[in-house]
Design a protein around this motif. Structure first.
Motif, PDB file in Angstrom:
ATOM      1  N   PRO A   1       0.835  -1.207   0.000  1.00  0.00           N
ATOM      2  CA  PRO A   1       0.000   0.000   0.000  1.00  0.00           C
ATOM      3  C   PRO A   1       0.868   1.254   0.000  1.00  0.00           C
ATOM      4  CG  PRO A   1      -0.782  -1.578   1.643  1.00  0.00           C
ATOM      5  CD  PRO A   1       0.549  -2.074   1.168  1.00  0.00           C
ATOM      6  N   LEU A   2       0.570   2.156  -0.934  1.00  0.00           N
ATOM      7  CA  LEU A   2       1.380   3.368  -1.075  1.00  0.00           C
ATOM      8  C   LEU A   2       0.569   4.640  -0.865  1.00  0.00           C
ATOM      9  CD1 LEU A   2       3.418   2.409  -4.281  1.00  0.00           C
ATOM     10  CD2 LEU A   2       4.425   2.928  -2.063  1.00  0.00           C
ATOM     11  N   ASN A   3      -0.726   4.504  -0.600  1.00  0.00           N
ATOM     12  CA  ASN A   3      -1.582   5.683  -0.613  1.00  0.00           C
ATOM     13  C   ASN A   3      -1.233   6.703   0.465  1.00  0.00           C
ATOM     14  OD1 ASN A   3      -2.688   3.484   0.989  1.00  0.00           O
ATOM     15  ND2 ASN A   3      -4.406   4.832   1.439  1.00  0.00           N
ATOM     16  N   SER A   4      -0.635   6.261   1.575  1.00  0.00           N
ATOM     17  CA  SER A   4      -0.281   7.223   2.611  1.00  0.00           C
ATOM     18  C   SER A   4       1.209   7.565   2.606  1.00  0.00           C
ATOM     19  CB  SER A   4      -0.671   6.689   3.998  1.00  0.00           C
ATOM     20  OG  SER A   4       0.112   5.563   4.347  1.00  0.00           O
ATOM     21  N   ALA A   5       1.952   6.993   1.656  1.00  0.00           N
ATOM     22  CA  ALA A   5       3.379   7.303   1.558  1.00  0.00           C
ATOM     23  C   ALA A   5       3.574   8.675   0.912  1.00  0.00           C
ATOM     24  CB  ALA A   5       4.100   6.238   0.744  1.00  0.00           C
ATOM     25  N   ILE A   6       4.713   9.297   1.187  1.00  0.00           N
ATOM     26  CA  ILE A   6       5.055  10.594   0.597  1.00  0.00           C
ATOM     27  C   ILE A   6       6.003  10.328  -0.565  1.00  0.00           C
ATOM     28  CG2 ILE A   6       6.061  12.858   1.030  1.00  0.00           C
ATOM     29  CD1 ILE A   6       5.425  12.320   4.052  1.00  0.00           C
ATOM     30  N   LEU A   7       5.549  10.632  -1.776  1.00  0.00           N
ATOM     31  CA  LEU A   7       6.310  10.308  -2.984  1.00  0.00           C
ATOM     32  C   LEU A   7       6.629  11.562  -3.792  1.00  0.00           C
ATOM     33  CD1 LEU A   7       4.140   7.196  -3.807  1.00  0.00           C
ATOM     34  CD2 LEU A   7       6.600   7.080  -3.393  1.00  0.00           C
TER      35      LEU A   7
END
Length: 298
Positions: A159-165
């Protein structure tokens, strides 16, 4: 008094399994291929230490200082590394499976080819880190900061939706089916990425490069595309039918700095509503703004 080791000390292949080295002063120590399995290294100073190929499986490195350390091909599987400082560390091809890295600092670290599958990276900082070819399958990435990180070729089945990219290099990355709802991806490079069936609902994609990316059957609902580059992204005729049925864009925000293929620009503008000078929001397909079509930035 904590154990110490001078910068020139060499303990290559040292047998330190289960050793009690909490708060040890081991800056610059030569510990290549050492057996440190299950060692207690809490708050130890291992800055610039040579731990290449070392066995640190299940070791406790909580709050340890490992800045600029050489951990190339080291085994840190199941290690306790929460709040550990690993900035600029060499972790190429390191085994970090199931490692606990909550709140760790890995800014500018080299994690090329490393295995971080099922690792806990919640609240960790990997700003400017090199993660090319790294395996992040199943990793926990809540509030993980990948600002400016290189994630080209990384396995991101997590899951990447809450990561800062923000500013991350995701060129050519396979993100098929990911949930990137609300993702912070301003300035990210997603050129050539596979974004098919991806939810980018509400994502911040300002100034992002999506040129040549595949985004079939995806959602850009309420995403911010101001200044984004979508050249070569929506070139197929099937994307130009009324309503853009295979790409959901209702409520997406864009401006005259957003780069669209010419034919797509016409279709997008025909169903967008002006919300400010040079700013637009894509309306539902049944609502159209028939104002004159302005020219995009050349």
């Amino acid at each position: 008094m904590p154990p110490t080791a001078g910068g020139s000390s060499a303990h290559c292949g040292a047998q330190l399994r289960n050793a009690g080295l909490a708060n040890a002063m081991l800056r610059g120590a030569g510990l290549a291929h050492a057996n440190l399995r299950s060692a207690d290294l809490r708050s130890a100073d291992l800055r610039s230490a040579d731990l290449q190929g070392a066995d640190l499986q299940v070791a406790n490195l909580t709050a340890a200082r490992l800045g600029s350390a050489n951990l190339n091909a080291a085994t840190l599987r199941d290690g306790h590394l929460s709040r550990c400082d690993l900035h600029q560390a060499d972790l190429q091809n390191a085994d970090l499976r199931h490692a606990r890295l909550q709140g760790a600092t890995l800014d500018m670290a080299d994690l090329t080819g490393s295995n971080l599958s099922d690792a806990d990276l919640c609240n960790a900082a990997l700003r400017g880190a090199d993660l090319q070819g790294a395996d992040l399958s199943g990793a926990r990435l809540r509030a993980t900061d990948f600002t400016g990180a290189n994630l080209r070729g990384a396995q991101l089945r997590a899951p990447l939706n809450s990561a800062i990219l923000e500013g991350a290099d995701l060129r050519g990355t396979y993100l098929h089916g990911h949930d990137l709802t609300g993702a912070r991806m301003r300035g990210a490079n997603l050129s050539g990425a596979n974004l098919n069936r991806v939810s980018l609902t509400g994502a911040d994609l300002r100034d992002a490069d999506l040129s040549g990316a595949q985004i079939w059957y995806s959602s850009l609902v309420q995403a911010d595309l101001s200044g984004a580059n979508l050249m070569g992204t929506l070139s197929d005729d099937d994307l130009l039918v009324p309503g853009l049925n295979s790409l959901h864009m209702d409520g997406a925000r864009w401006n005259l700095a957003t780069e669209w293929p010419p034919e797509v620009y016409i279709a997008i503008r025909s169903r967008s509503v002006a919300v400010g000078e040079g700013a637009f929001v894509v309306a539902p397909s049944r609502v159209h703004d028939h104002a004159p079509v302005p020219q995009p930035v050349s």
